[in-house]
Write a protein that holds these residues in place. Structure first.
Motif, PDB file in Angstrom:
ATOM      1  N   ALA A  55       0.828  -1.206   0.000  1.00  0.00           N
ATOM      2  CA  ALA A  55       0.000   0.000   0.000  1.00  0.00           C
ATOM      3  C   ALA A  55       0.861   1.254   0.000  1.00  0.00           C
ATOM      4  O   ALA A  55       1.995   1.256   0.486  1.00  0.00           O
ATOM      5  N   GLU A  56       0.311   2.331  -0.549  1.00  0.00           N
ATOM      6  CA  GLU A  56       0.988   3.624  -0.531  1.00  0.00           C
ATOM      7  C   GLU A  56       0.710   4.326   0.790  1.00  0.00           C
ATOM      8  O   GLU A  56      -0.442   4.419   1.230  1.00  0.00           O
ATOM      9  N   GLY A  57       1.774   4.828   1.424  1.00  0.00           N
ATOM     10  CA  GLY A  57       1.613   5.593   2.649  1.00  0.00           C
ATOM     11  C   GLY A  57       1.651   4.741   3.900  1.00  0.00           C
ATOM     12  O   GLY A  57       1.905   3.533   3.877  1.00  0.00           O
ATOM     13  N   TRP A 246      14.126  11.928  -4.011  1.00  0.00           N
ATOM     14  CA  TRP A 246      14.661  10.594  -4.259  1.00  0.00           C
ATOM     15  C   TRP A 246      14.353  10.162  -5.688  1.00  0.00           C
ATOM     16  O   TRP A 246      13.227  10.267  -6.154  1.00  0.00           O
ATOM     17  N   TRP A 247      15.362   9.684  -6.394  1.00  0.00           N
ATOM     18  CA  TRP A 247      15.241   9.342  -7.814  1.00  0.00           C
ATOM     19  C   TRP A 247      14.993   7.863  -8.067  1.00  0.00           C
ATOM     20  O   TRP A 247      14.694   7.459  -9.182  1.00  0.00           O
ATOM     21  N   GLY A 248      15.135   7.029  -7.026  1.00  0.00           N
ATOM     22  CA  GLY A 248      14.907   5.599  -7.183  1.00  0.00           C
ATOM     23  C   GLY A 248      13.443   5.248  -7.036  1.00  0.00           C
ATOM     24  O   GLY A 248      12.559   6.106  -7.178  1.00  0.00           O
ATOM     25  N   HIS A 249      13.159   3.975  -6.759  1.00  0.00           N
ATOM     26  CA  HIS A 249      11.778   3.583  -6.494  1.00  0.00           C
ATOM     27  C   HIS A 249      11.256   4.387  -5.304  1.00  0.00           C
ATOM     28  O   HIS A 249      11.892   4.396  -4.239  1.00  0.00           O
ATOM     29  N   PRO A 250      10.125   5.077  -5.431  1.00  0.00           N
ATOM     30  CA  PRO A 250       9.621   5.881  -4.322  1.00  0.00           C
ATOM     31  C   PRO A 250       9.348   5.019  -3.090  1.00  0.00           C
ATOM     32  O   PRO A 250       8.898   3.871  -3.209  1.00  0.00           O
ATOM     33  N   ALA A 251       9.627   5.552  -1.928  1.00  0.00           N
ATOM     34  CA  ALA A 251       9.349   4.835  -0.693  1.00  0.00           C
ATOM     35  C   ALA A 251       7.850   4.593  -0.569  1.00  0.00           C
ATOM     36  O   ALA A 251       7.038   5.484  -0.840  1.00  0.00           O
ATOM     37  N   LYS A 252       7.473   3.390  -0.190  1.00  0.00           N
ATOM     38  CA  LYS A 252       6.069   3.073   0.005  1.00  0.00           C
ATOM     39  C   LYS A 252       5.518   3.736   1.267  1.00  0.00           C
ATOM     40  O   LYS A 252       4.387   4.203   1.294  1.00  0.00           O
ATOM     41  N   ASP A 742      11.069  -0.335   0.011  1.00  0.00           N
ATOM     42  CA  ASP A 742      10.105  -1.400  -0.262  1.00  0.00           C
ATOM     43  C   ASP A 742       9.277  -1.781   0.956  1.00  0.00           C
ATOM     44  O   ASP A 742       8.299  -2.532   0.832  1.00  0.00           O
ATOM     45  N   MET A 743       9.638  -1.314   2.136  1.00  0.00           N
ATOM     46  CA  MET A 743       8.881  -1.646   3.335  1.00  0.00           C
ATOM     47  C   MET A 743       7.511  -0.975   3.303  1.00  0.00           C
ATOM     48  O   MET A 743       7.339   0.099   2.729  1.00  0.00           O
ATOM     49  N   GLY A 744       6.546  -1.625   3.912  1.00  0.00           N
ATOM     50  CA  GLY A 744       5.226  -1.026   3.980  1.00  0.00           C
ATOM     51  C   GLY A 744       4.188  -1.998   4.491  1.00  0.00           C
ATOM     52  O   GLY A 744       4.509  -3.046   5.068  1.00  0.00           O
ATOM     53  N   PHE A 745       2.915  -1.650   4.268  1.00  0.00           N
ATOM     54  CA  PHE A 745       1.792  -2.464   4.709  1.00  0.00           C
ATOM     55  C   PHE A 745       1.113  -3.084   3.491  1.00  0.00           C
ATOM     56  O   PHE A 745       0.976  -2.448   2.442  1.00  0.00           O
ATOM     57  N   LEU A 746       0.696  -4.317   3.614  1.00  0.00           N
ATOM     58  CA  LEU A 746       0.013  -4.994   2.524  1.00  0.00           C
ATOM     59  C   LEU A 746      -1.283  -4.277   2.149  1.00  0.00           C
ATOM     60  O   LEU A 746      -2.012  -3.773   3.015  1.00  0.00           O
ATOM     61  N   LYS A 747      -1.562  -4.247   0.837  1.00  0.00           N
ATOM     62  CA  LYS A 747      -2.857  -3.778   0.397  1.00  0.00           C
ATOM     63  C   LYS A 747      -3.923  -4.758   0.879  1.00  0.00           C
ATOM     64  O   LYS A 747      -3.659  -5.948   1.078  1.00  0.00           O
ATOM     65  N   LYS A 748      -5.137  -4.263   1.038  1.00  0.00           N
ATOM     66  CA  LYS A 748      -6.216  -5.135   1.461  1.00  0.00           C
ATOM     67  C   LYS A 748      -6.409  -6.254   0.447  1.00  0.00           C
ATOM     68  O   LYS A 748      -6.482  -6.007  -0.752  1.00  0.00           O
ATOM     69  N   GLY A 749      -6.464  -7.469   0.936  1.00  0.00           N
ATOM     70  CA  GLY A 749      -6.667  -8.625   0.075  1.00  0.00           C
ATOM     71  C   GLY A 749      -5.395  -9.219  -0.481  1.00  0.00           C
ATOM     72  O   GLY A 749      -5.419 -10.330  -1.017  1.00  0.00           O
ATOM     73  N   ALA A 750      -4.277  -8.495  -0.378  1.00  0.00           N
ATOM     74  CA  ALA A 750      -2.999  -9.016  -0.895  1.00  0.00           C
ATOM     75  C   ALA A 750      -2.365  -9.930   0.135  1.00  0.00           C
ATOM     76  O   ALA A 750      -2.658  -9.866   1.332  1.00  0.00           O
TER      77      ALA A 750
END
Length: 759
Positions: A55-57, A246-252, A742-750
């Motif tokens: 999930a984002e954020g 940041w120019w890489g993959h945006p932080a989740k 890449d750290m973060g919280f799973l999307k609902k249902g994922a």
């Protein structure tokens, strides 16, 4: 107390550099092909999930040991949280992979290679053209040069804790364009990949004032997926926010909040929703596991009736309940208002802990038994080798790791761990558990069974017997029945070990012929002997205090009768003194595994006639007053593994030398055991660009370290992390540098990918 500080360059190193000598070093066992490195004993356990399923954020609340005193990793008081912040907000040319090997970080570095070796080694760095500092300035040669000048060791105005490698650089120049950096070395340096990780901006490294003070409490300019937003020392928090440049993959994640939480309070903090992720001790792990399965309550295990009531009351009092003298009952329920309230709180917390799981791996660090060779009985290599041959290292690993479901394999190297490039099991240079061989070594050293003991020693033994009798029902008995000497209870002479049984050896005995060969080869070289968490860490940058005289190392009084069930050899003595070693341990929260290991070691030593006196001291004084100053015979502490052992391990095993003021300079060699051969092998290894040759030299050095028996690697430390089940790409990282974006919280249902631990 925790002495963590594990990271790609976690262990602070000294400036000292030893000139090579011409020593003939024959090939040894344990120095074979690269495939001896094998694979890590346990995989990382982080609930991996592709970025599309994250999930984002969101804010990840992460428990740490401290709010750091400095954010400059090159200062002496940098700690584990300093490293954690640097990994998230600063460039690193190389980071560690899951096998503990350095890999180029493509977000900062397009390529790096040695482009010249004659007359000097030259490394050409080509930077990612998108790499910029948070103020918009390009990362470039000026930043590399400023860091080199600060860490080269030439300007004492910079208060640096380490400069290994930087002192070998001759100059740094801009290449053919702004994205190229040419680094020329005045001496060949094999571990050049260890440099500039982390890389600080020239604003921090450019002047002594900026270096010493500018990065202690803040980092104005950063260049990672996160930026250092706020440090709140009243709330014990460090707040990292997503870096807009940041120019890489945006932080989740939107934020990561690092919160200082004592280790013994983390289970409660998790249950109360204050944190989402925390490294925990085995007891807390059992509680989290128990919540998921409805077990591990305060009454788990045998016991009922009045015994159960007492157990419940003891648990409640330990967790904040007040003794209720007006409403105290001895019935089976163990009533009392305070007790009932504590029980209700525990039940509520257990329900909350069902939202968490324990992710398990092995830390990139190992616990060792250190033998102080400064003087006393352990100044004799034969006695040190006898101690080592008395130990069943596989059994000791099982004590700590088997209950956690982790591979209980003993560590075979001082300089690398399984999976790392330099790893090979070189323990055959010393030999495995062999009671007869241990006794033969002691006899050769003059320690005679039942030998004469002086009147003074007899008096100490008598005092020890009185102490045992007086302390028979004392609460200071250890879990295995061993009575210990506390920091404020020195009067109790001797130790009493109660019921228990000797550990049965499960590992095959090694012949030890390699060790005998090494001992014969090394006779021409005269040796100069001059935390508490589970496997406490040697603090970064700790060194013996200047002016500290050579410790006397007088062994404690004998008083070490073997526990029931053990068939010990008769007590040994020499020159009127019994063979008894002072075993110093930390006593703080989380030190129980160390105490269990120490108990097994004392039993194993008793079987060959070596007595021990266990002395428990406060965590605060453990390293400063005992390990670093040499006031111990035996001790348990840990070293982080390094991807660059030729650089990072040298100060730990360098031969101690007299300092100008008459004291002994030991760097980080707290065992005070070292040889010219080992020093020379390290110098050779750090001075060759042939990776196969370097690996062979490192393994040869390790064989000689084993043979000297100054320290005995036991087991890789367990890594237990309680994590909210919805958190992914985080947990027990093992060797690998965390990927913060890449750290973060799973999307609902994922769902996260399967990540079995300890397999």
């Amino acid at each position: 107390m925790s002495h963590d500080g594990v990271g790609p360059r976690a262990v602070m190193r000294s400036v000292a550099f030893l000139t090579a000598g011409a020593l003939a070093v024959p090939l040894l066992s344990g120095c074979g092909s690269a495939d001896e490195a094998g694979k890590p004993l346990a995989r990382q356990d982080i609930a991996p999930a592709g970025r599309a399923r994250v999930a984002e954020g969101g804010t990840l609340r992460w428990a740490v040991d401290t709010v750091p005193e400095t954010f400059n990793t090159f200062q002496a008081d940098a700690d584990a949280t300093t490293t954690r912040v640097a990994q998230a907000v600063l460039p690193a040319m190389y980071r560690l992979d899951a096998a503990g090997r350095p890999q180029r970080d493509a977000d900062y570095l397009e390529s790096a290679k040695v482009v010249d070796t004659e007359p000097r080694q030259v490394v050409l760095y080509k930077l990612n053209q998108q790499a910029v500092w948070s103020d918009g300035r390009e990362i470039g040669a000026a930043d590399f040069a400023a860091q080199w000048r600060a860490l080269a060791g030439k300007d004492s105005a910079y208060w640096t804790a380490r400069n290994a490698g930087y002192d070998r650089i001759e100059k740094i120049e801009r290449g053919s364009n702004d994205l190229e950096v040419r680094v020329t070395f005045k001496r060949t340096y094999a571990d050049w990949r260890s440099l500039f990780s982390p890389l600080y901006p020239k604003d921090v490294m450019g002047t002594p004032d900026a270096f010493n003070d500018g990065a202690r409490r803040k980092l104005k300019v950063t260049a990672g997926p996160f930026a250092l937003k706020k440090v709140d020392r009243k709330q014990d928090e460090v707040r990292l926010t997503r870096n807009a440049r940041w120019w890489g993959h945006p932080a989740k994640l939107s934020e990561i909040v690092l919160t200082a939480v004592p280790r013994d309070e983390r289970a409660s903090a998790l249950a109360e929703g204050k944190i989402d992720l925390a490294e925990i001790d085995p007891a807390a792990a059992q509680r989290v596991d128990g919540a998921a399965h409805g077990t591990a309550g305060p009454l788990a295990g045998p016991g009922s009736g009045r015994t159960a009531a007492k157990t419940l009351r003891a648990w409640a009092l330990a967790h904040g309940a007040q003794e209720d003298t007006d409403d105290e009952s001895d019935d089976e329920a163990g009533s009392g208002a305070g007790l009932r309230k504590a029980m209700a709180k525990w039940e509520t917390q257990q329900k909350a802990l069902r939202s968490f799981e324990v992710r398990r791996s092995l830390e990139p660090a190992y616990t060792q038994l250190a033998l102080n060779g400064a003087d006393g009985a352990l100044a004799d290599e034969r006695v040190r080798r006898a101690v080592a041959r008395a130990l069943d290292r596989r059994e000791l690993a099982k004590v700590v790791l088997k209950p956690l479901g982790l591979p209980a394999e003993p560590v075979g190297s001082h300089l690398a761990l399984a999976g790392q490039d330099a790893y090979a099991d070189s323990s055959g240079a010393l030999g495995g558990q062999d009671t007869a061989e241990a006794q033969a070594l002691l006899a050769d050293a003059g320690w005679v069974p039942g030998g004469p003991v002086t009147k003074q020693e007899k008096g100490e033994k008598a005092a020890g017997s009185k102490g045992k009798k007086a302390g028979k029902d004392d609460d200071s008995a250890d879990g295995d029945g061993t009575y210990v000497v506390g920091e404020d209870d020195k009067a109790r002479a001797g130790t009493e070990r109660g019921a228990g049984r000797a550990a049965e050896g499960e590992s095959a005995r090694r012949s030890g012929e390699g060790g005998k060969q090494l001992a014969q080869e090394g006779q021409q070289y005269k040796q100069v002997h001059q935390g508490g968490a589970p496997g406490a860490y040697a603090p970064k940058g700790t060194a013996a205090p200047k002016g500290t005289p050579s410790p006397q190392g007088t062994p404690g009084p004998e008083g070490t009768a073997a526990p029931a069930g053990v068939a010990p050899a008769k007590a040994l003595a020499k020159d009127g003194k019994a063979l008894s070693l002072r075993f110093v341990l930390p006593s703080g929260p989380g030190s129980e595994p160390l105490a269990a290991v120490a108990g097994r070691i004392t039993r194993m030593l008793a079987k060959v006639g070596i007595g021990t006196e266990i002395t428990k001291v406060s965590d605060e004084s453990y390293f400063k007053d005992h390990i670093a100053s040499g006031q111990y015979d035996l001790a348990l502490y840990s070293w982080p593994a390094s991807a660059f052992p030729a650089t990072d391990a040298r100060p730990i095993y360098a031969k101690p030398v007299p300092a100008a003021d008459g004291s002994l300079s030991v760097e980080q060699n707290y065992t005070r055991v070292g040889t010219d051969q080992v020093d020379h092998l390290f110098e050779q290894a750090v001075s060759t660009l042939d990776q196969e040759e370097q690996r062979s030299l490192i393994r040869k050095a390790d064989s000689r370290i084993w043979a000297a028996a100054g320290s005995i690697p036991l087991y890789q430390r367990p890594q237990l992390t309680a994590v909210r089940k919805t958190v992914v790409n985080a947990g027990a990282f093992g060797f690998q540098t965390p990927v913060y974006e890449d750290m973060g919280f799973l999307k609902k249902g994922a769902k996260a990918s399967a990540s079995p631990s300890g397999k």
